[in-house]
Every structure is written in C-alpha cells, then in structure tokens.
Design an enzyme around this catalytic site. Sequence first.
Site, PDB file in Angstrom:
ATOM      1  N   ASP A 171     -11.136  10.212  -3.139  1.00 10.38           N
ATOM      2  CA  ASP A 171     -12.353  11.015  -3.069  1.00 10.38           C
ATOM      3  C   ASP A 171     -12.325  12.138  -4.088  1.00 10.38           C
ATOM      4  O   ASP A 171     -13.327  12.795  -4.330  1.00 10.38           O
ATOM      5  CB  ASP A 171     -12.487  11.631  -1.674  1.00 10.38           C
ATOM      6  CG  ASP A 171     -11.397  12.661  -1.440  1.00 10.38           C
ATOM      7  OD1 ASP A 171     -10.210  12.268  -1.418  1.00 10.38           O
ATOM      8  OD2 ASP A 171     -11.713  13.861  -1.300  1.00 10.38           O
ATOM      9  N   ASP A 195      -2.229  12.333  -2.212  1.00 13.27           N
ATOM     10  CA  ASP A 195      -2.336  13.774  -2.470  1.00 13.27           C
ATOM     11  C   ASP A 195      -2.693  13.965  -3.939  1.00 13.27           C
ATOM     12  O   ASP A 195      -2.016  13.431  -4.817  1.00 13.27           O
ATOM     13  CB  ASP A 195      -0.994  14.436  -2.154  1.00 13.27           C
ATOM     14  CG  ASP A 195      -1.072  15.956  -2.135  1.00 13.27           C
ATOM     15  OD1 ASP A 195      -1.808  16.523  -2.976  1.00 13.27           O
ATOM     16  OD2 ASP A 195      -0.384  16.583  -1.315  1.00 13.27           O
ATOM     17  N   GLU A 220       0.846  -1.187   0.000  1.00 15.00           N
ATOM     18  CA  GLU A 220       0.000   0.000   0.000  1.00 15.00           C
ATOM     19  C   GLU A 220       0.882   1.238   0.000  1.00 15.00           C
ATOM     20  O   GLU A 220       1.737   1.396   0.878  1.00 15.00           O
ATOM     21  CB  GLU A 220      -0.926   0.043   1.216  1.00 15.00           C
ATOM     22  CG  GLU A 220      -1.841   1.267   1.186  1.00 15.00           C
ATOM     23  CD  GLU A 220      -2.542   1.580   2.492  1.00 15.00           C
ATOM     24  OE1 GLU A 220      -3.323   2.554   2.507  1.00 15.00           O
ATOM     25  OE2 GLU A 220      -2.299   0.882   3.501  1.00 15.00           O
ATOM     26  N   ASP A 274       5.323   4.705   3.524  1.00 13.23           N
ATOM     27  CA  ASP A 274       5.081   6.117   3.807  1.00 13.23           C
ATOM     28  C   ASP A 274       6.388   6.721   4.307  1.00 13.23           C
ATOM     29  O   ASP A 274       7.222   6.016   4.877  1.00 13.23           O
ATOM     30  CB  ASP A 274       3.980   6.296   4.851  1.00 13.23           C
ATOM     31  CG  ASP A 274       3.277   7.649   4.736  1.00 13.23           C
ATOM     32  OD1 ASP A 274       3.919   8.663   5.062  1.00 13.23           O
ATOM     33  OD2 ASP A 274       2.107   7.693   4.313  1.00 13.23           O
TER      34      ASP A 274
END
Length: 220
Positions: A157, A121, A47, A72
């Site tokens: 989204d 982002d 991920e 990350d």
Amino acid sequence: MSRKKLQRFKENDANRNVVQAGKPIFETIKGNWNKVQFPIAQPIVVELACGRGEFTVGLAREYPQSNFIGVDIKGSRIWKGSTIAIQEGLDNVAFLRTQIQELDKYFDNGEISELWITFPDPFPREGDEKRRLTSGKFLDMYKPLIAIGGVVHFKTDNTGLFDYSLELLKSRQDVELLLFTNDFYQSPYRDEHHGIQTRYEKMFSEKGEKIKYLKFKFIG
C-alpha cells in the site's frame, strides 16, 4: 509472556507444518522441502513476511498442485495459519520461522518456483534502505534461489516503497519487469488473486488506500 503466546508456541512445537529452531528438520530442510516436508513433490511457492498466513493458506486452497511456505519470524502469528491449514487438511502448506535475511540457509538454488513479497515493512528512512525486502541486497539473495523462469510478486500500500522498488527493478539488467499497476483493484489483474487478502491489505483497502502490485522475473 502471555499464556496465550506460550500456548501457541507449544502448539507450534507440535505442529508438523511449522519448521523452526529446535526441530531436527530445521537444520536439514534446505534442498529437501519436497522430500521430507510435503507428501507430494510439487512447485514451491514462498511468501515472505507472511504474518498470520492468510495469503499463504488462501493460495494453497486455490492451487493444490503447488506447495506453499509462509516465512515469518513471529511464532504467534504463523500459529494462526498453521492451525487453519491443519484444520482444513491442507497438506500443501508449511511455515518457516526465521529471519528473512537468512532465507538462503533454508532453500537451495532453484528450489523456489514463485516468490511473494506481501505488504512488508516499508522502512521509509533513507538509512534503512538495505532492510527493505525489495532492496538490491535482498534481490541478490533471491535470484539464485528462484528456478529459471520463476516469478516474483510484490504487493504494497506504500507509494514510496513501490516507487523505490519499481525504479530499482527497471535499472537492473538481470530483471524483466512483467507488469505493474498503481491501483490493483482497478486493474485487469485483480481476479488472478481470487480475492485473497492479507490482514494488512484488507485494512489498508478499507481505509481507501490504493494497493500497488508488480510482477517480475530474473534473467541472465
């Protein structure tokens, strides 16, 4: 820097499921995840921009037959997922602290069986297009790292980023688009994700934002 962050960084140094600069394994992990990091050699699911690792850990709970790695750069974020995985005894979870543009330094060709890009982002400005995790630059990097037949999932989204990504994927000759939806929670695919949500997904959904989702694989 706050005491809380310093404590989290200290724990990341000690946690075996965090792979980061300063640990010997960081320089030699490429091609060796299933040999030295995980106790059982299983398909590797990655991920990107995993944040606190809710999705990485959630998937690992549901699919013990695979190994999961959240990527990350923020150590204070991945500390959360790392800690939960340790508390729950999930030895099929690890976290890689690095910039995503350096992903190919830590995974060998064909080492990844499945890739998730979750709520990155959107970088909406036209001049920032190359920074989007679904841009051609990043797709070209992912392609050799993913095993033949492996799939890529993308959730967001952001309508602009989703439309951009969808059109780009449709234009590529080396991509087979498997499915897409502009309203994930009203689609037949929602149950496949077992209700697992990232912090951002939950926040956006509660605000009434429709979640977009697509799945594709590289061909040729």
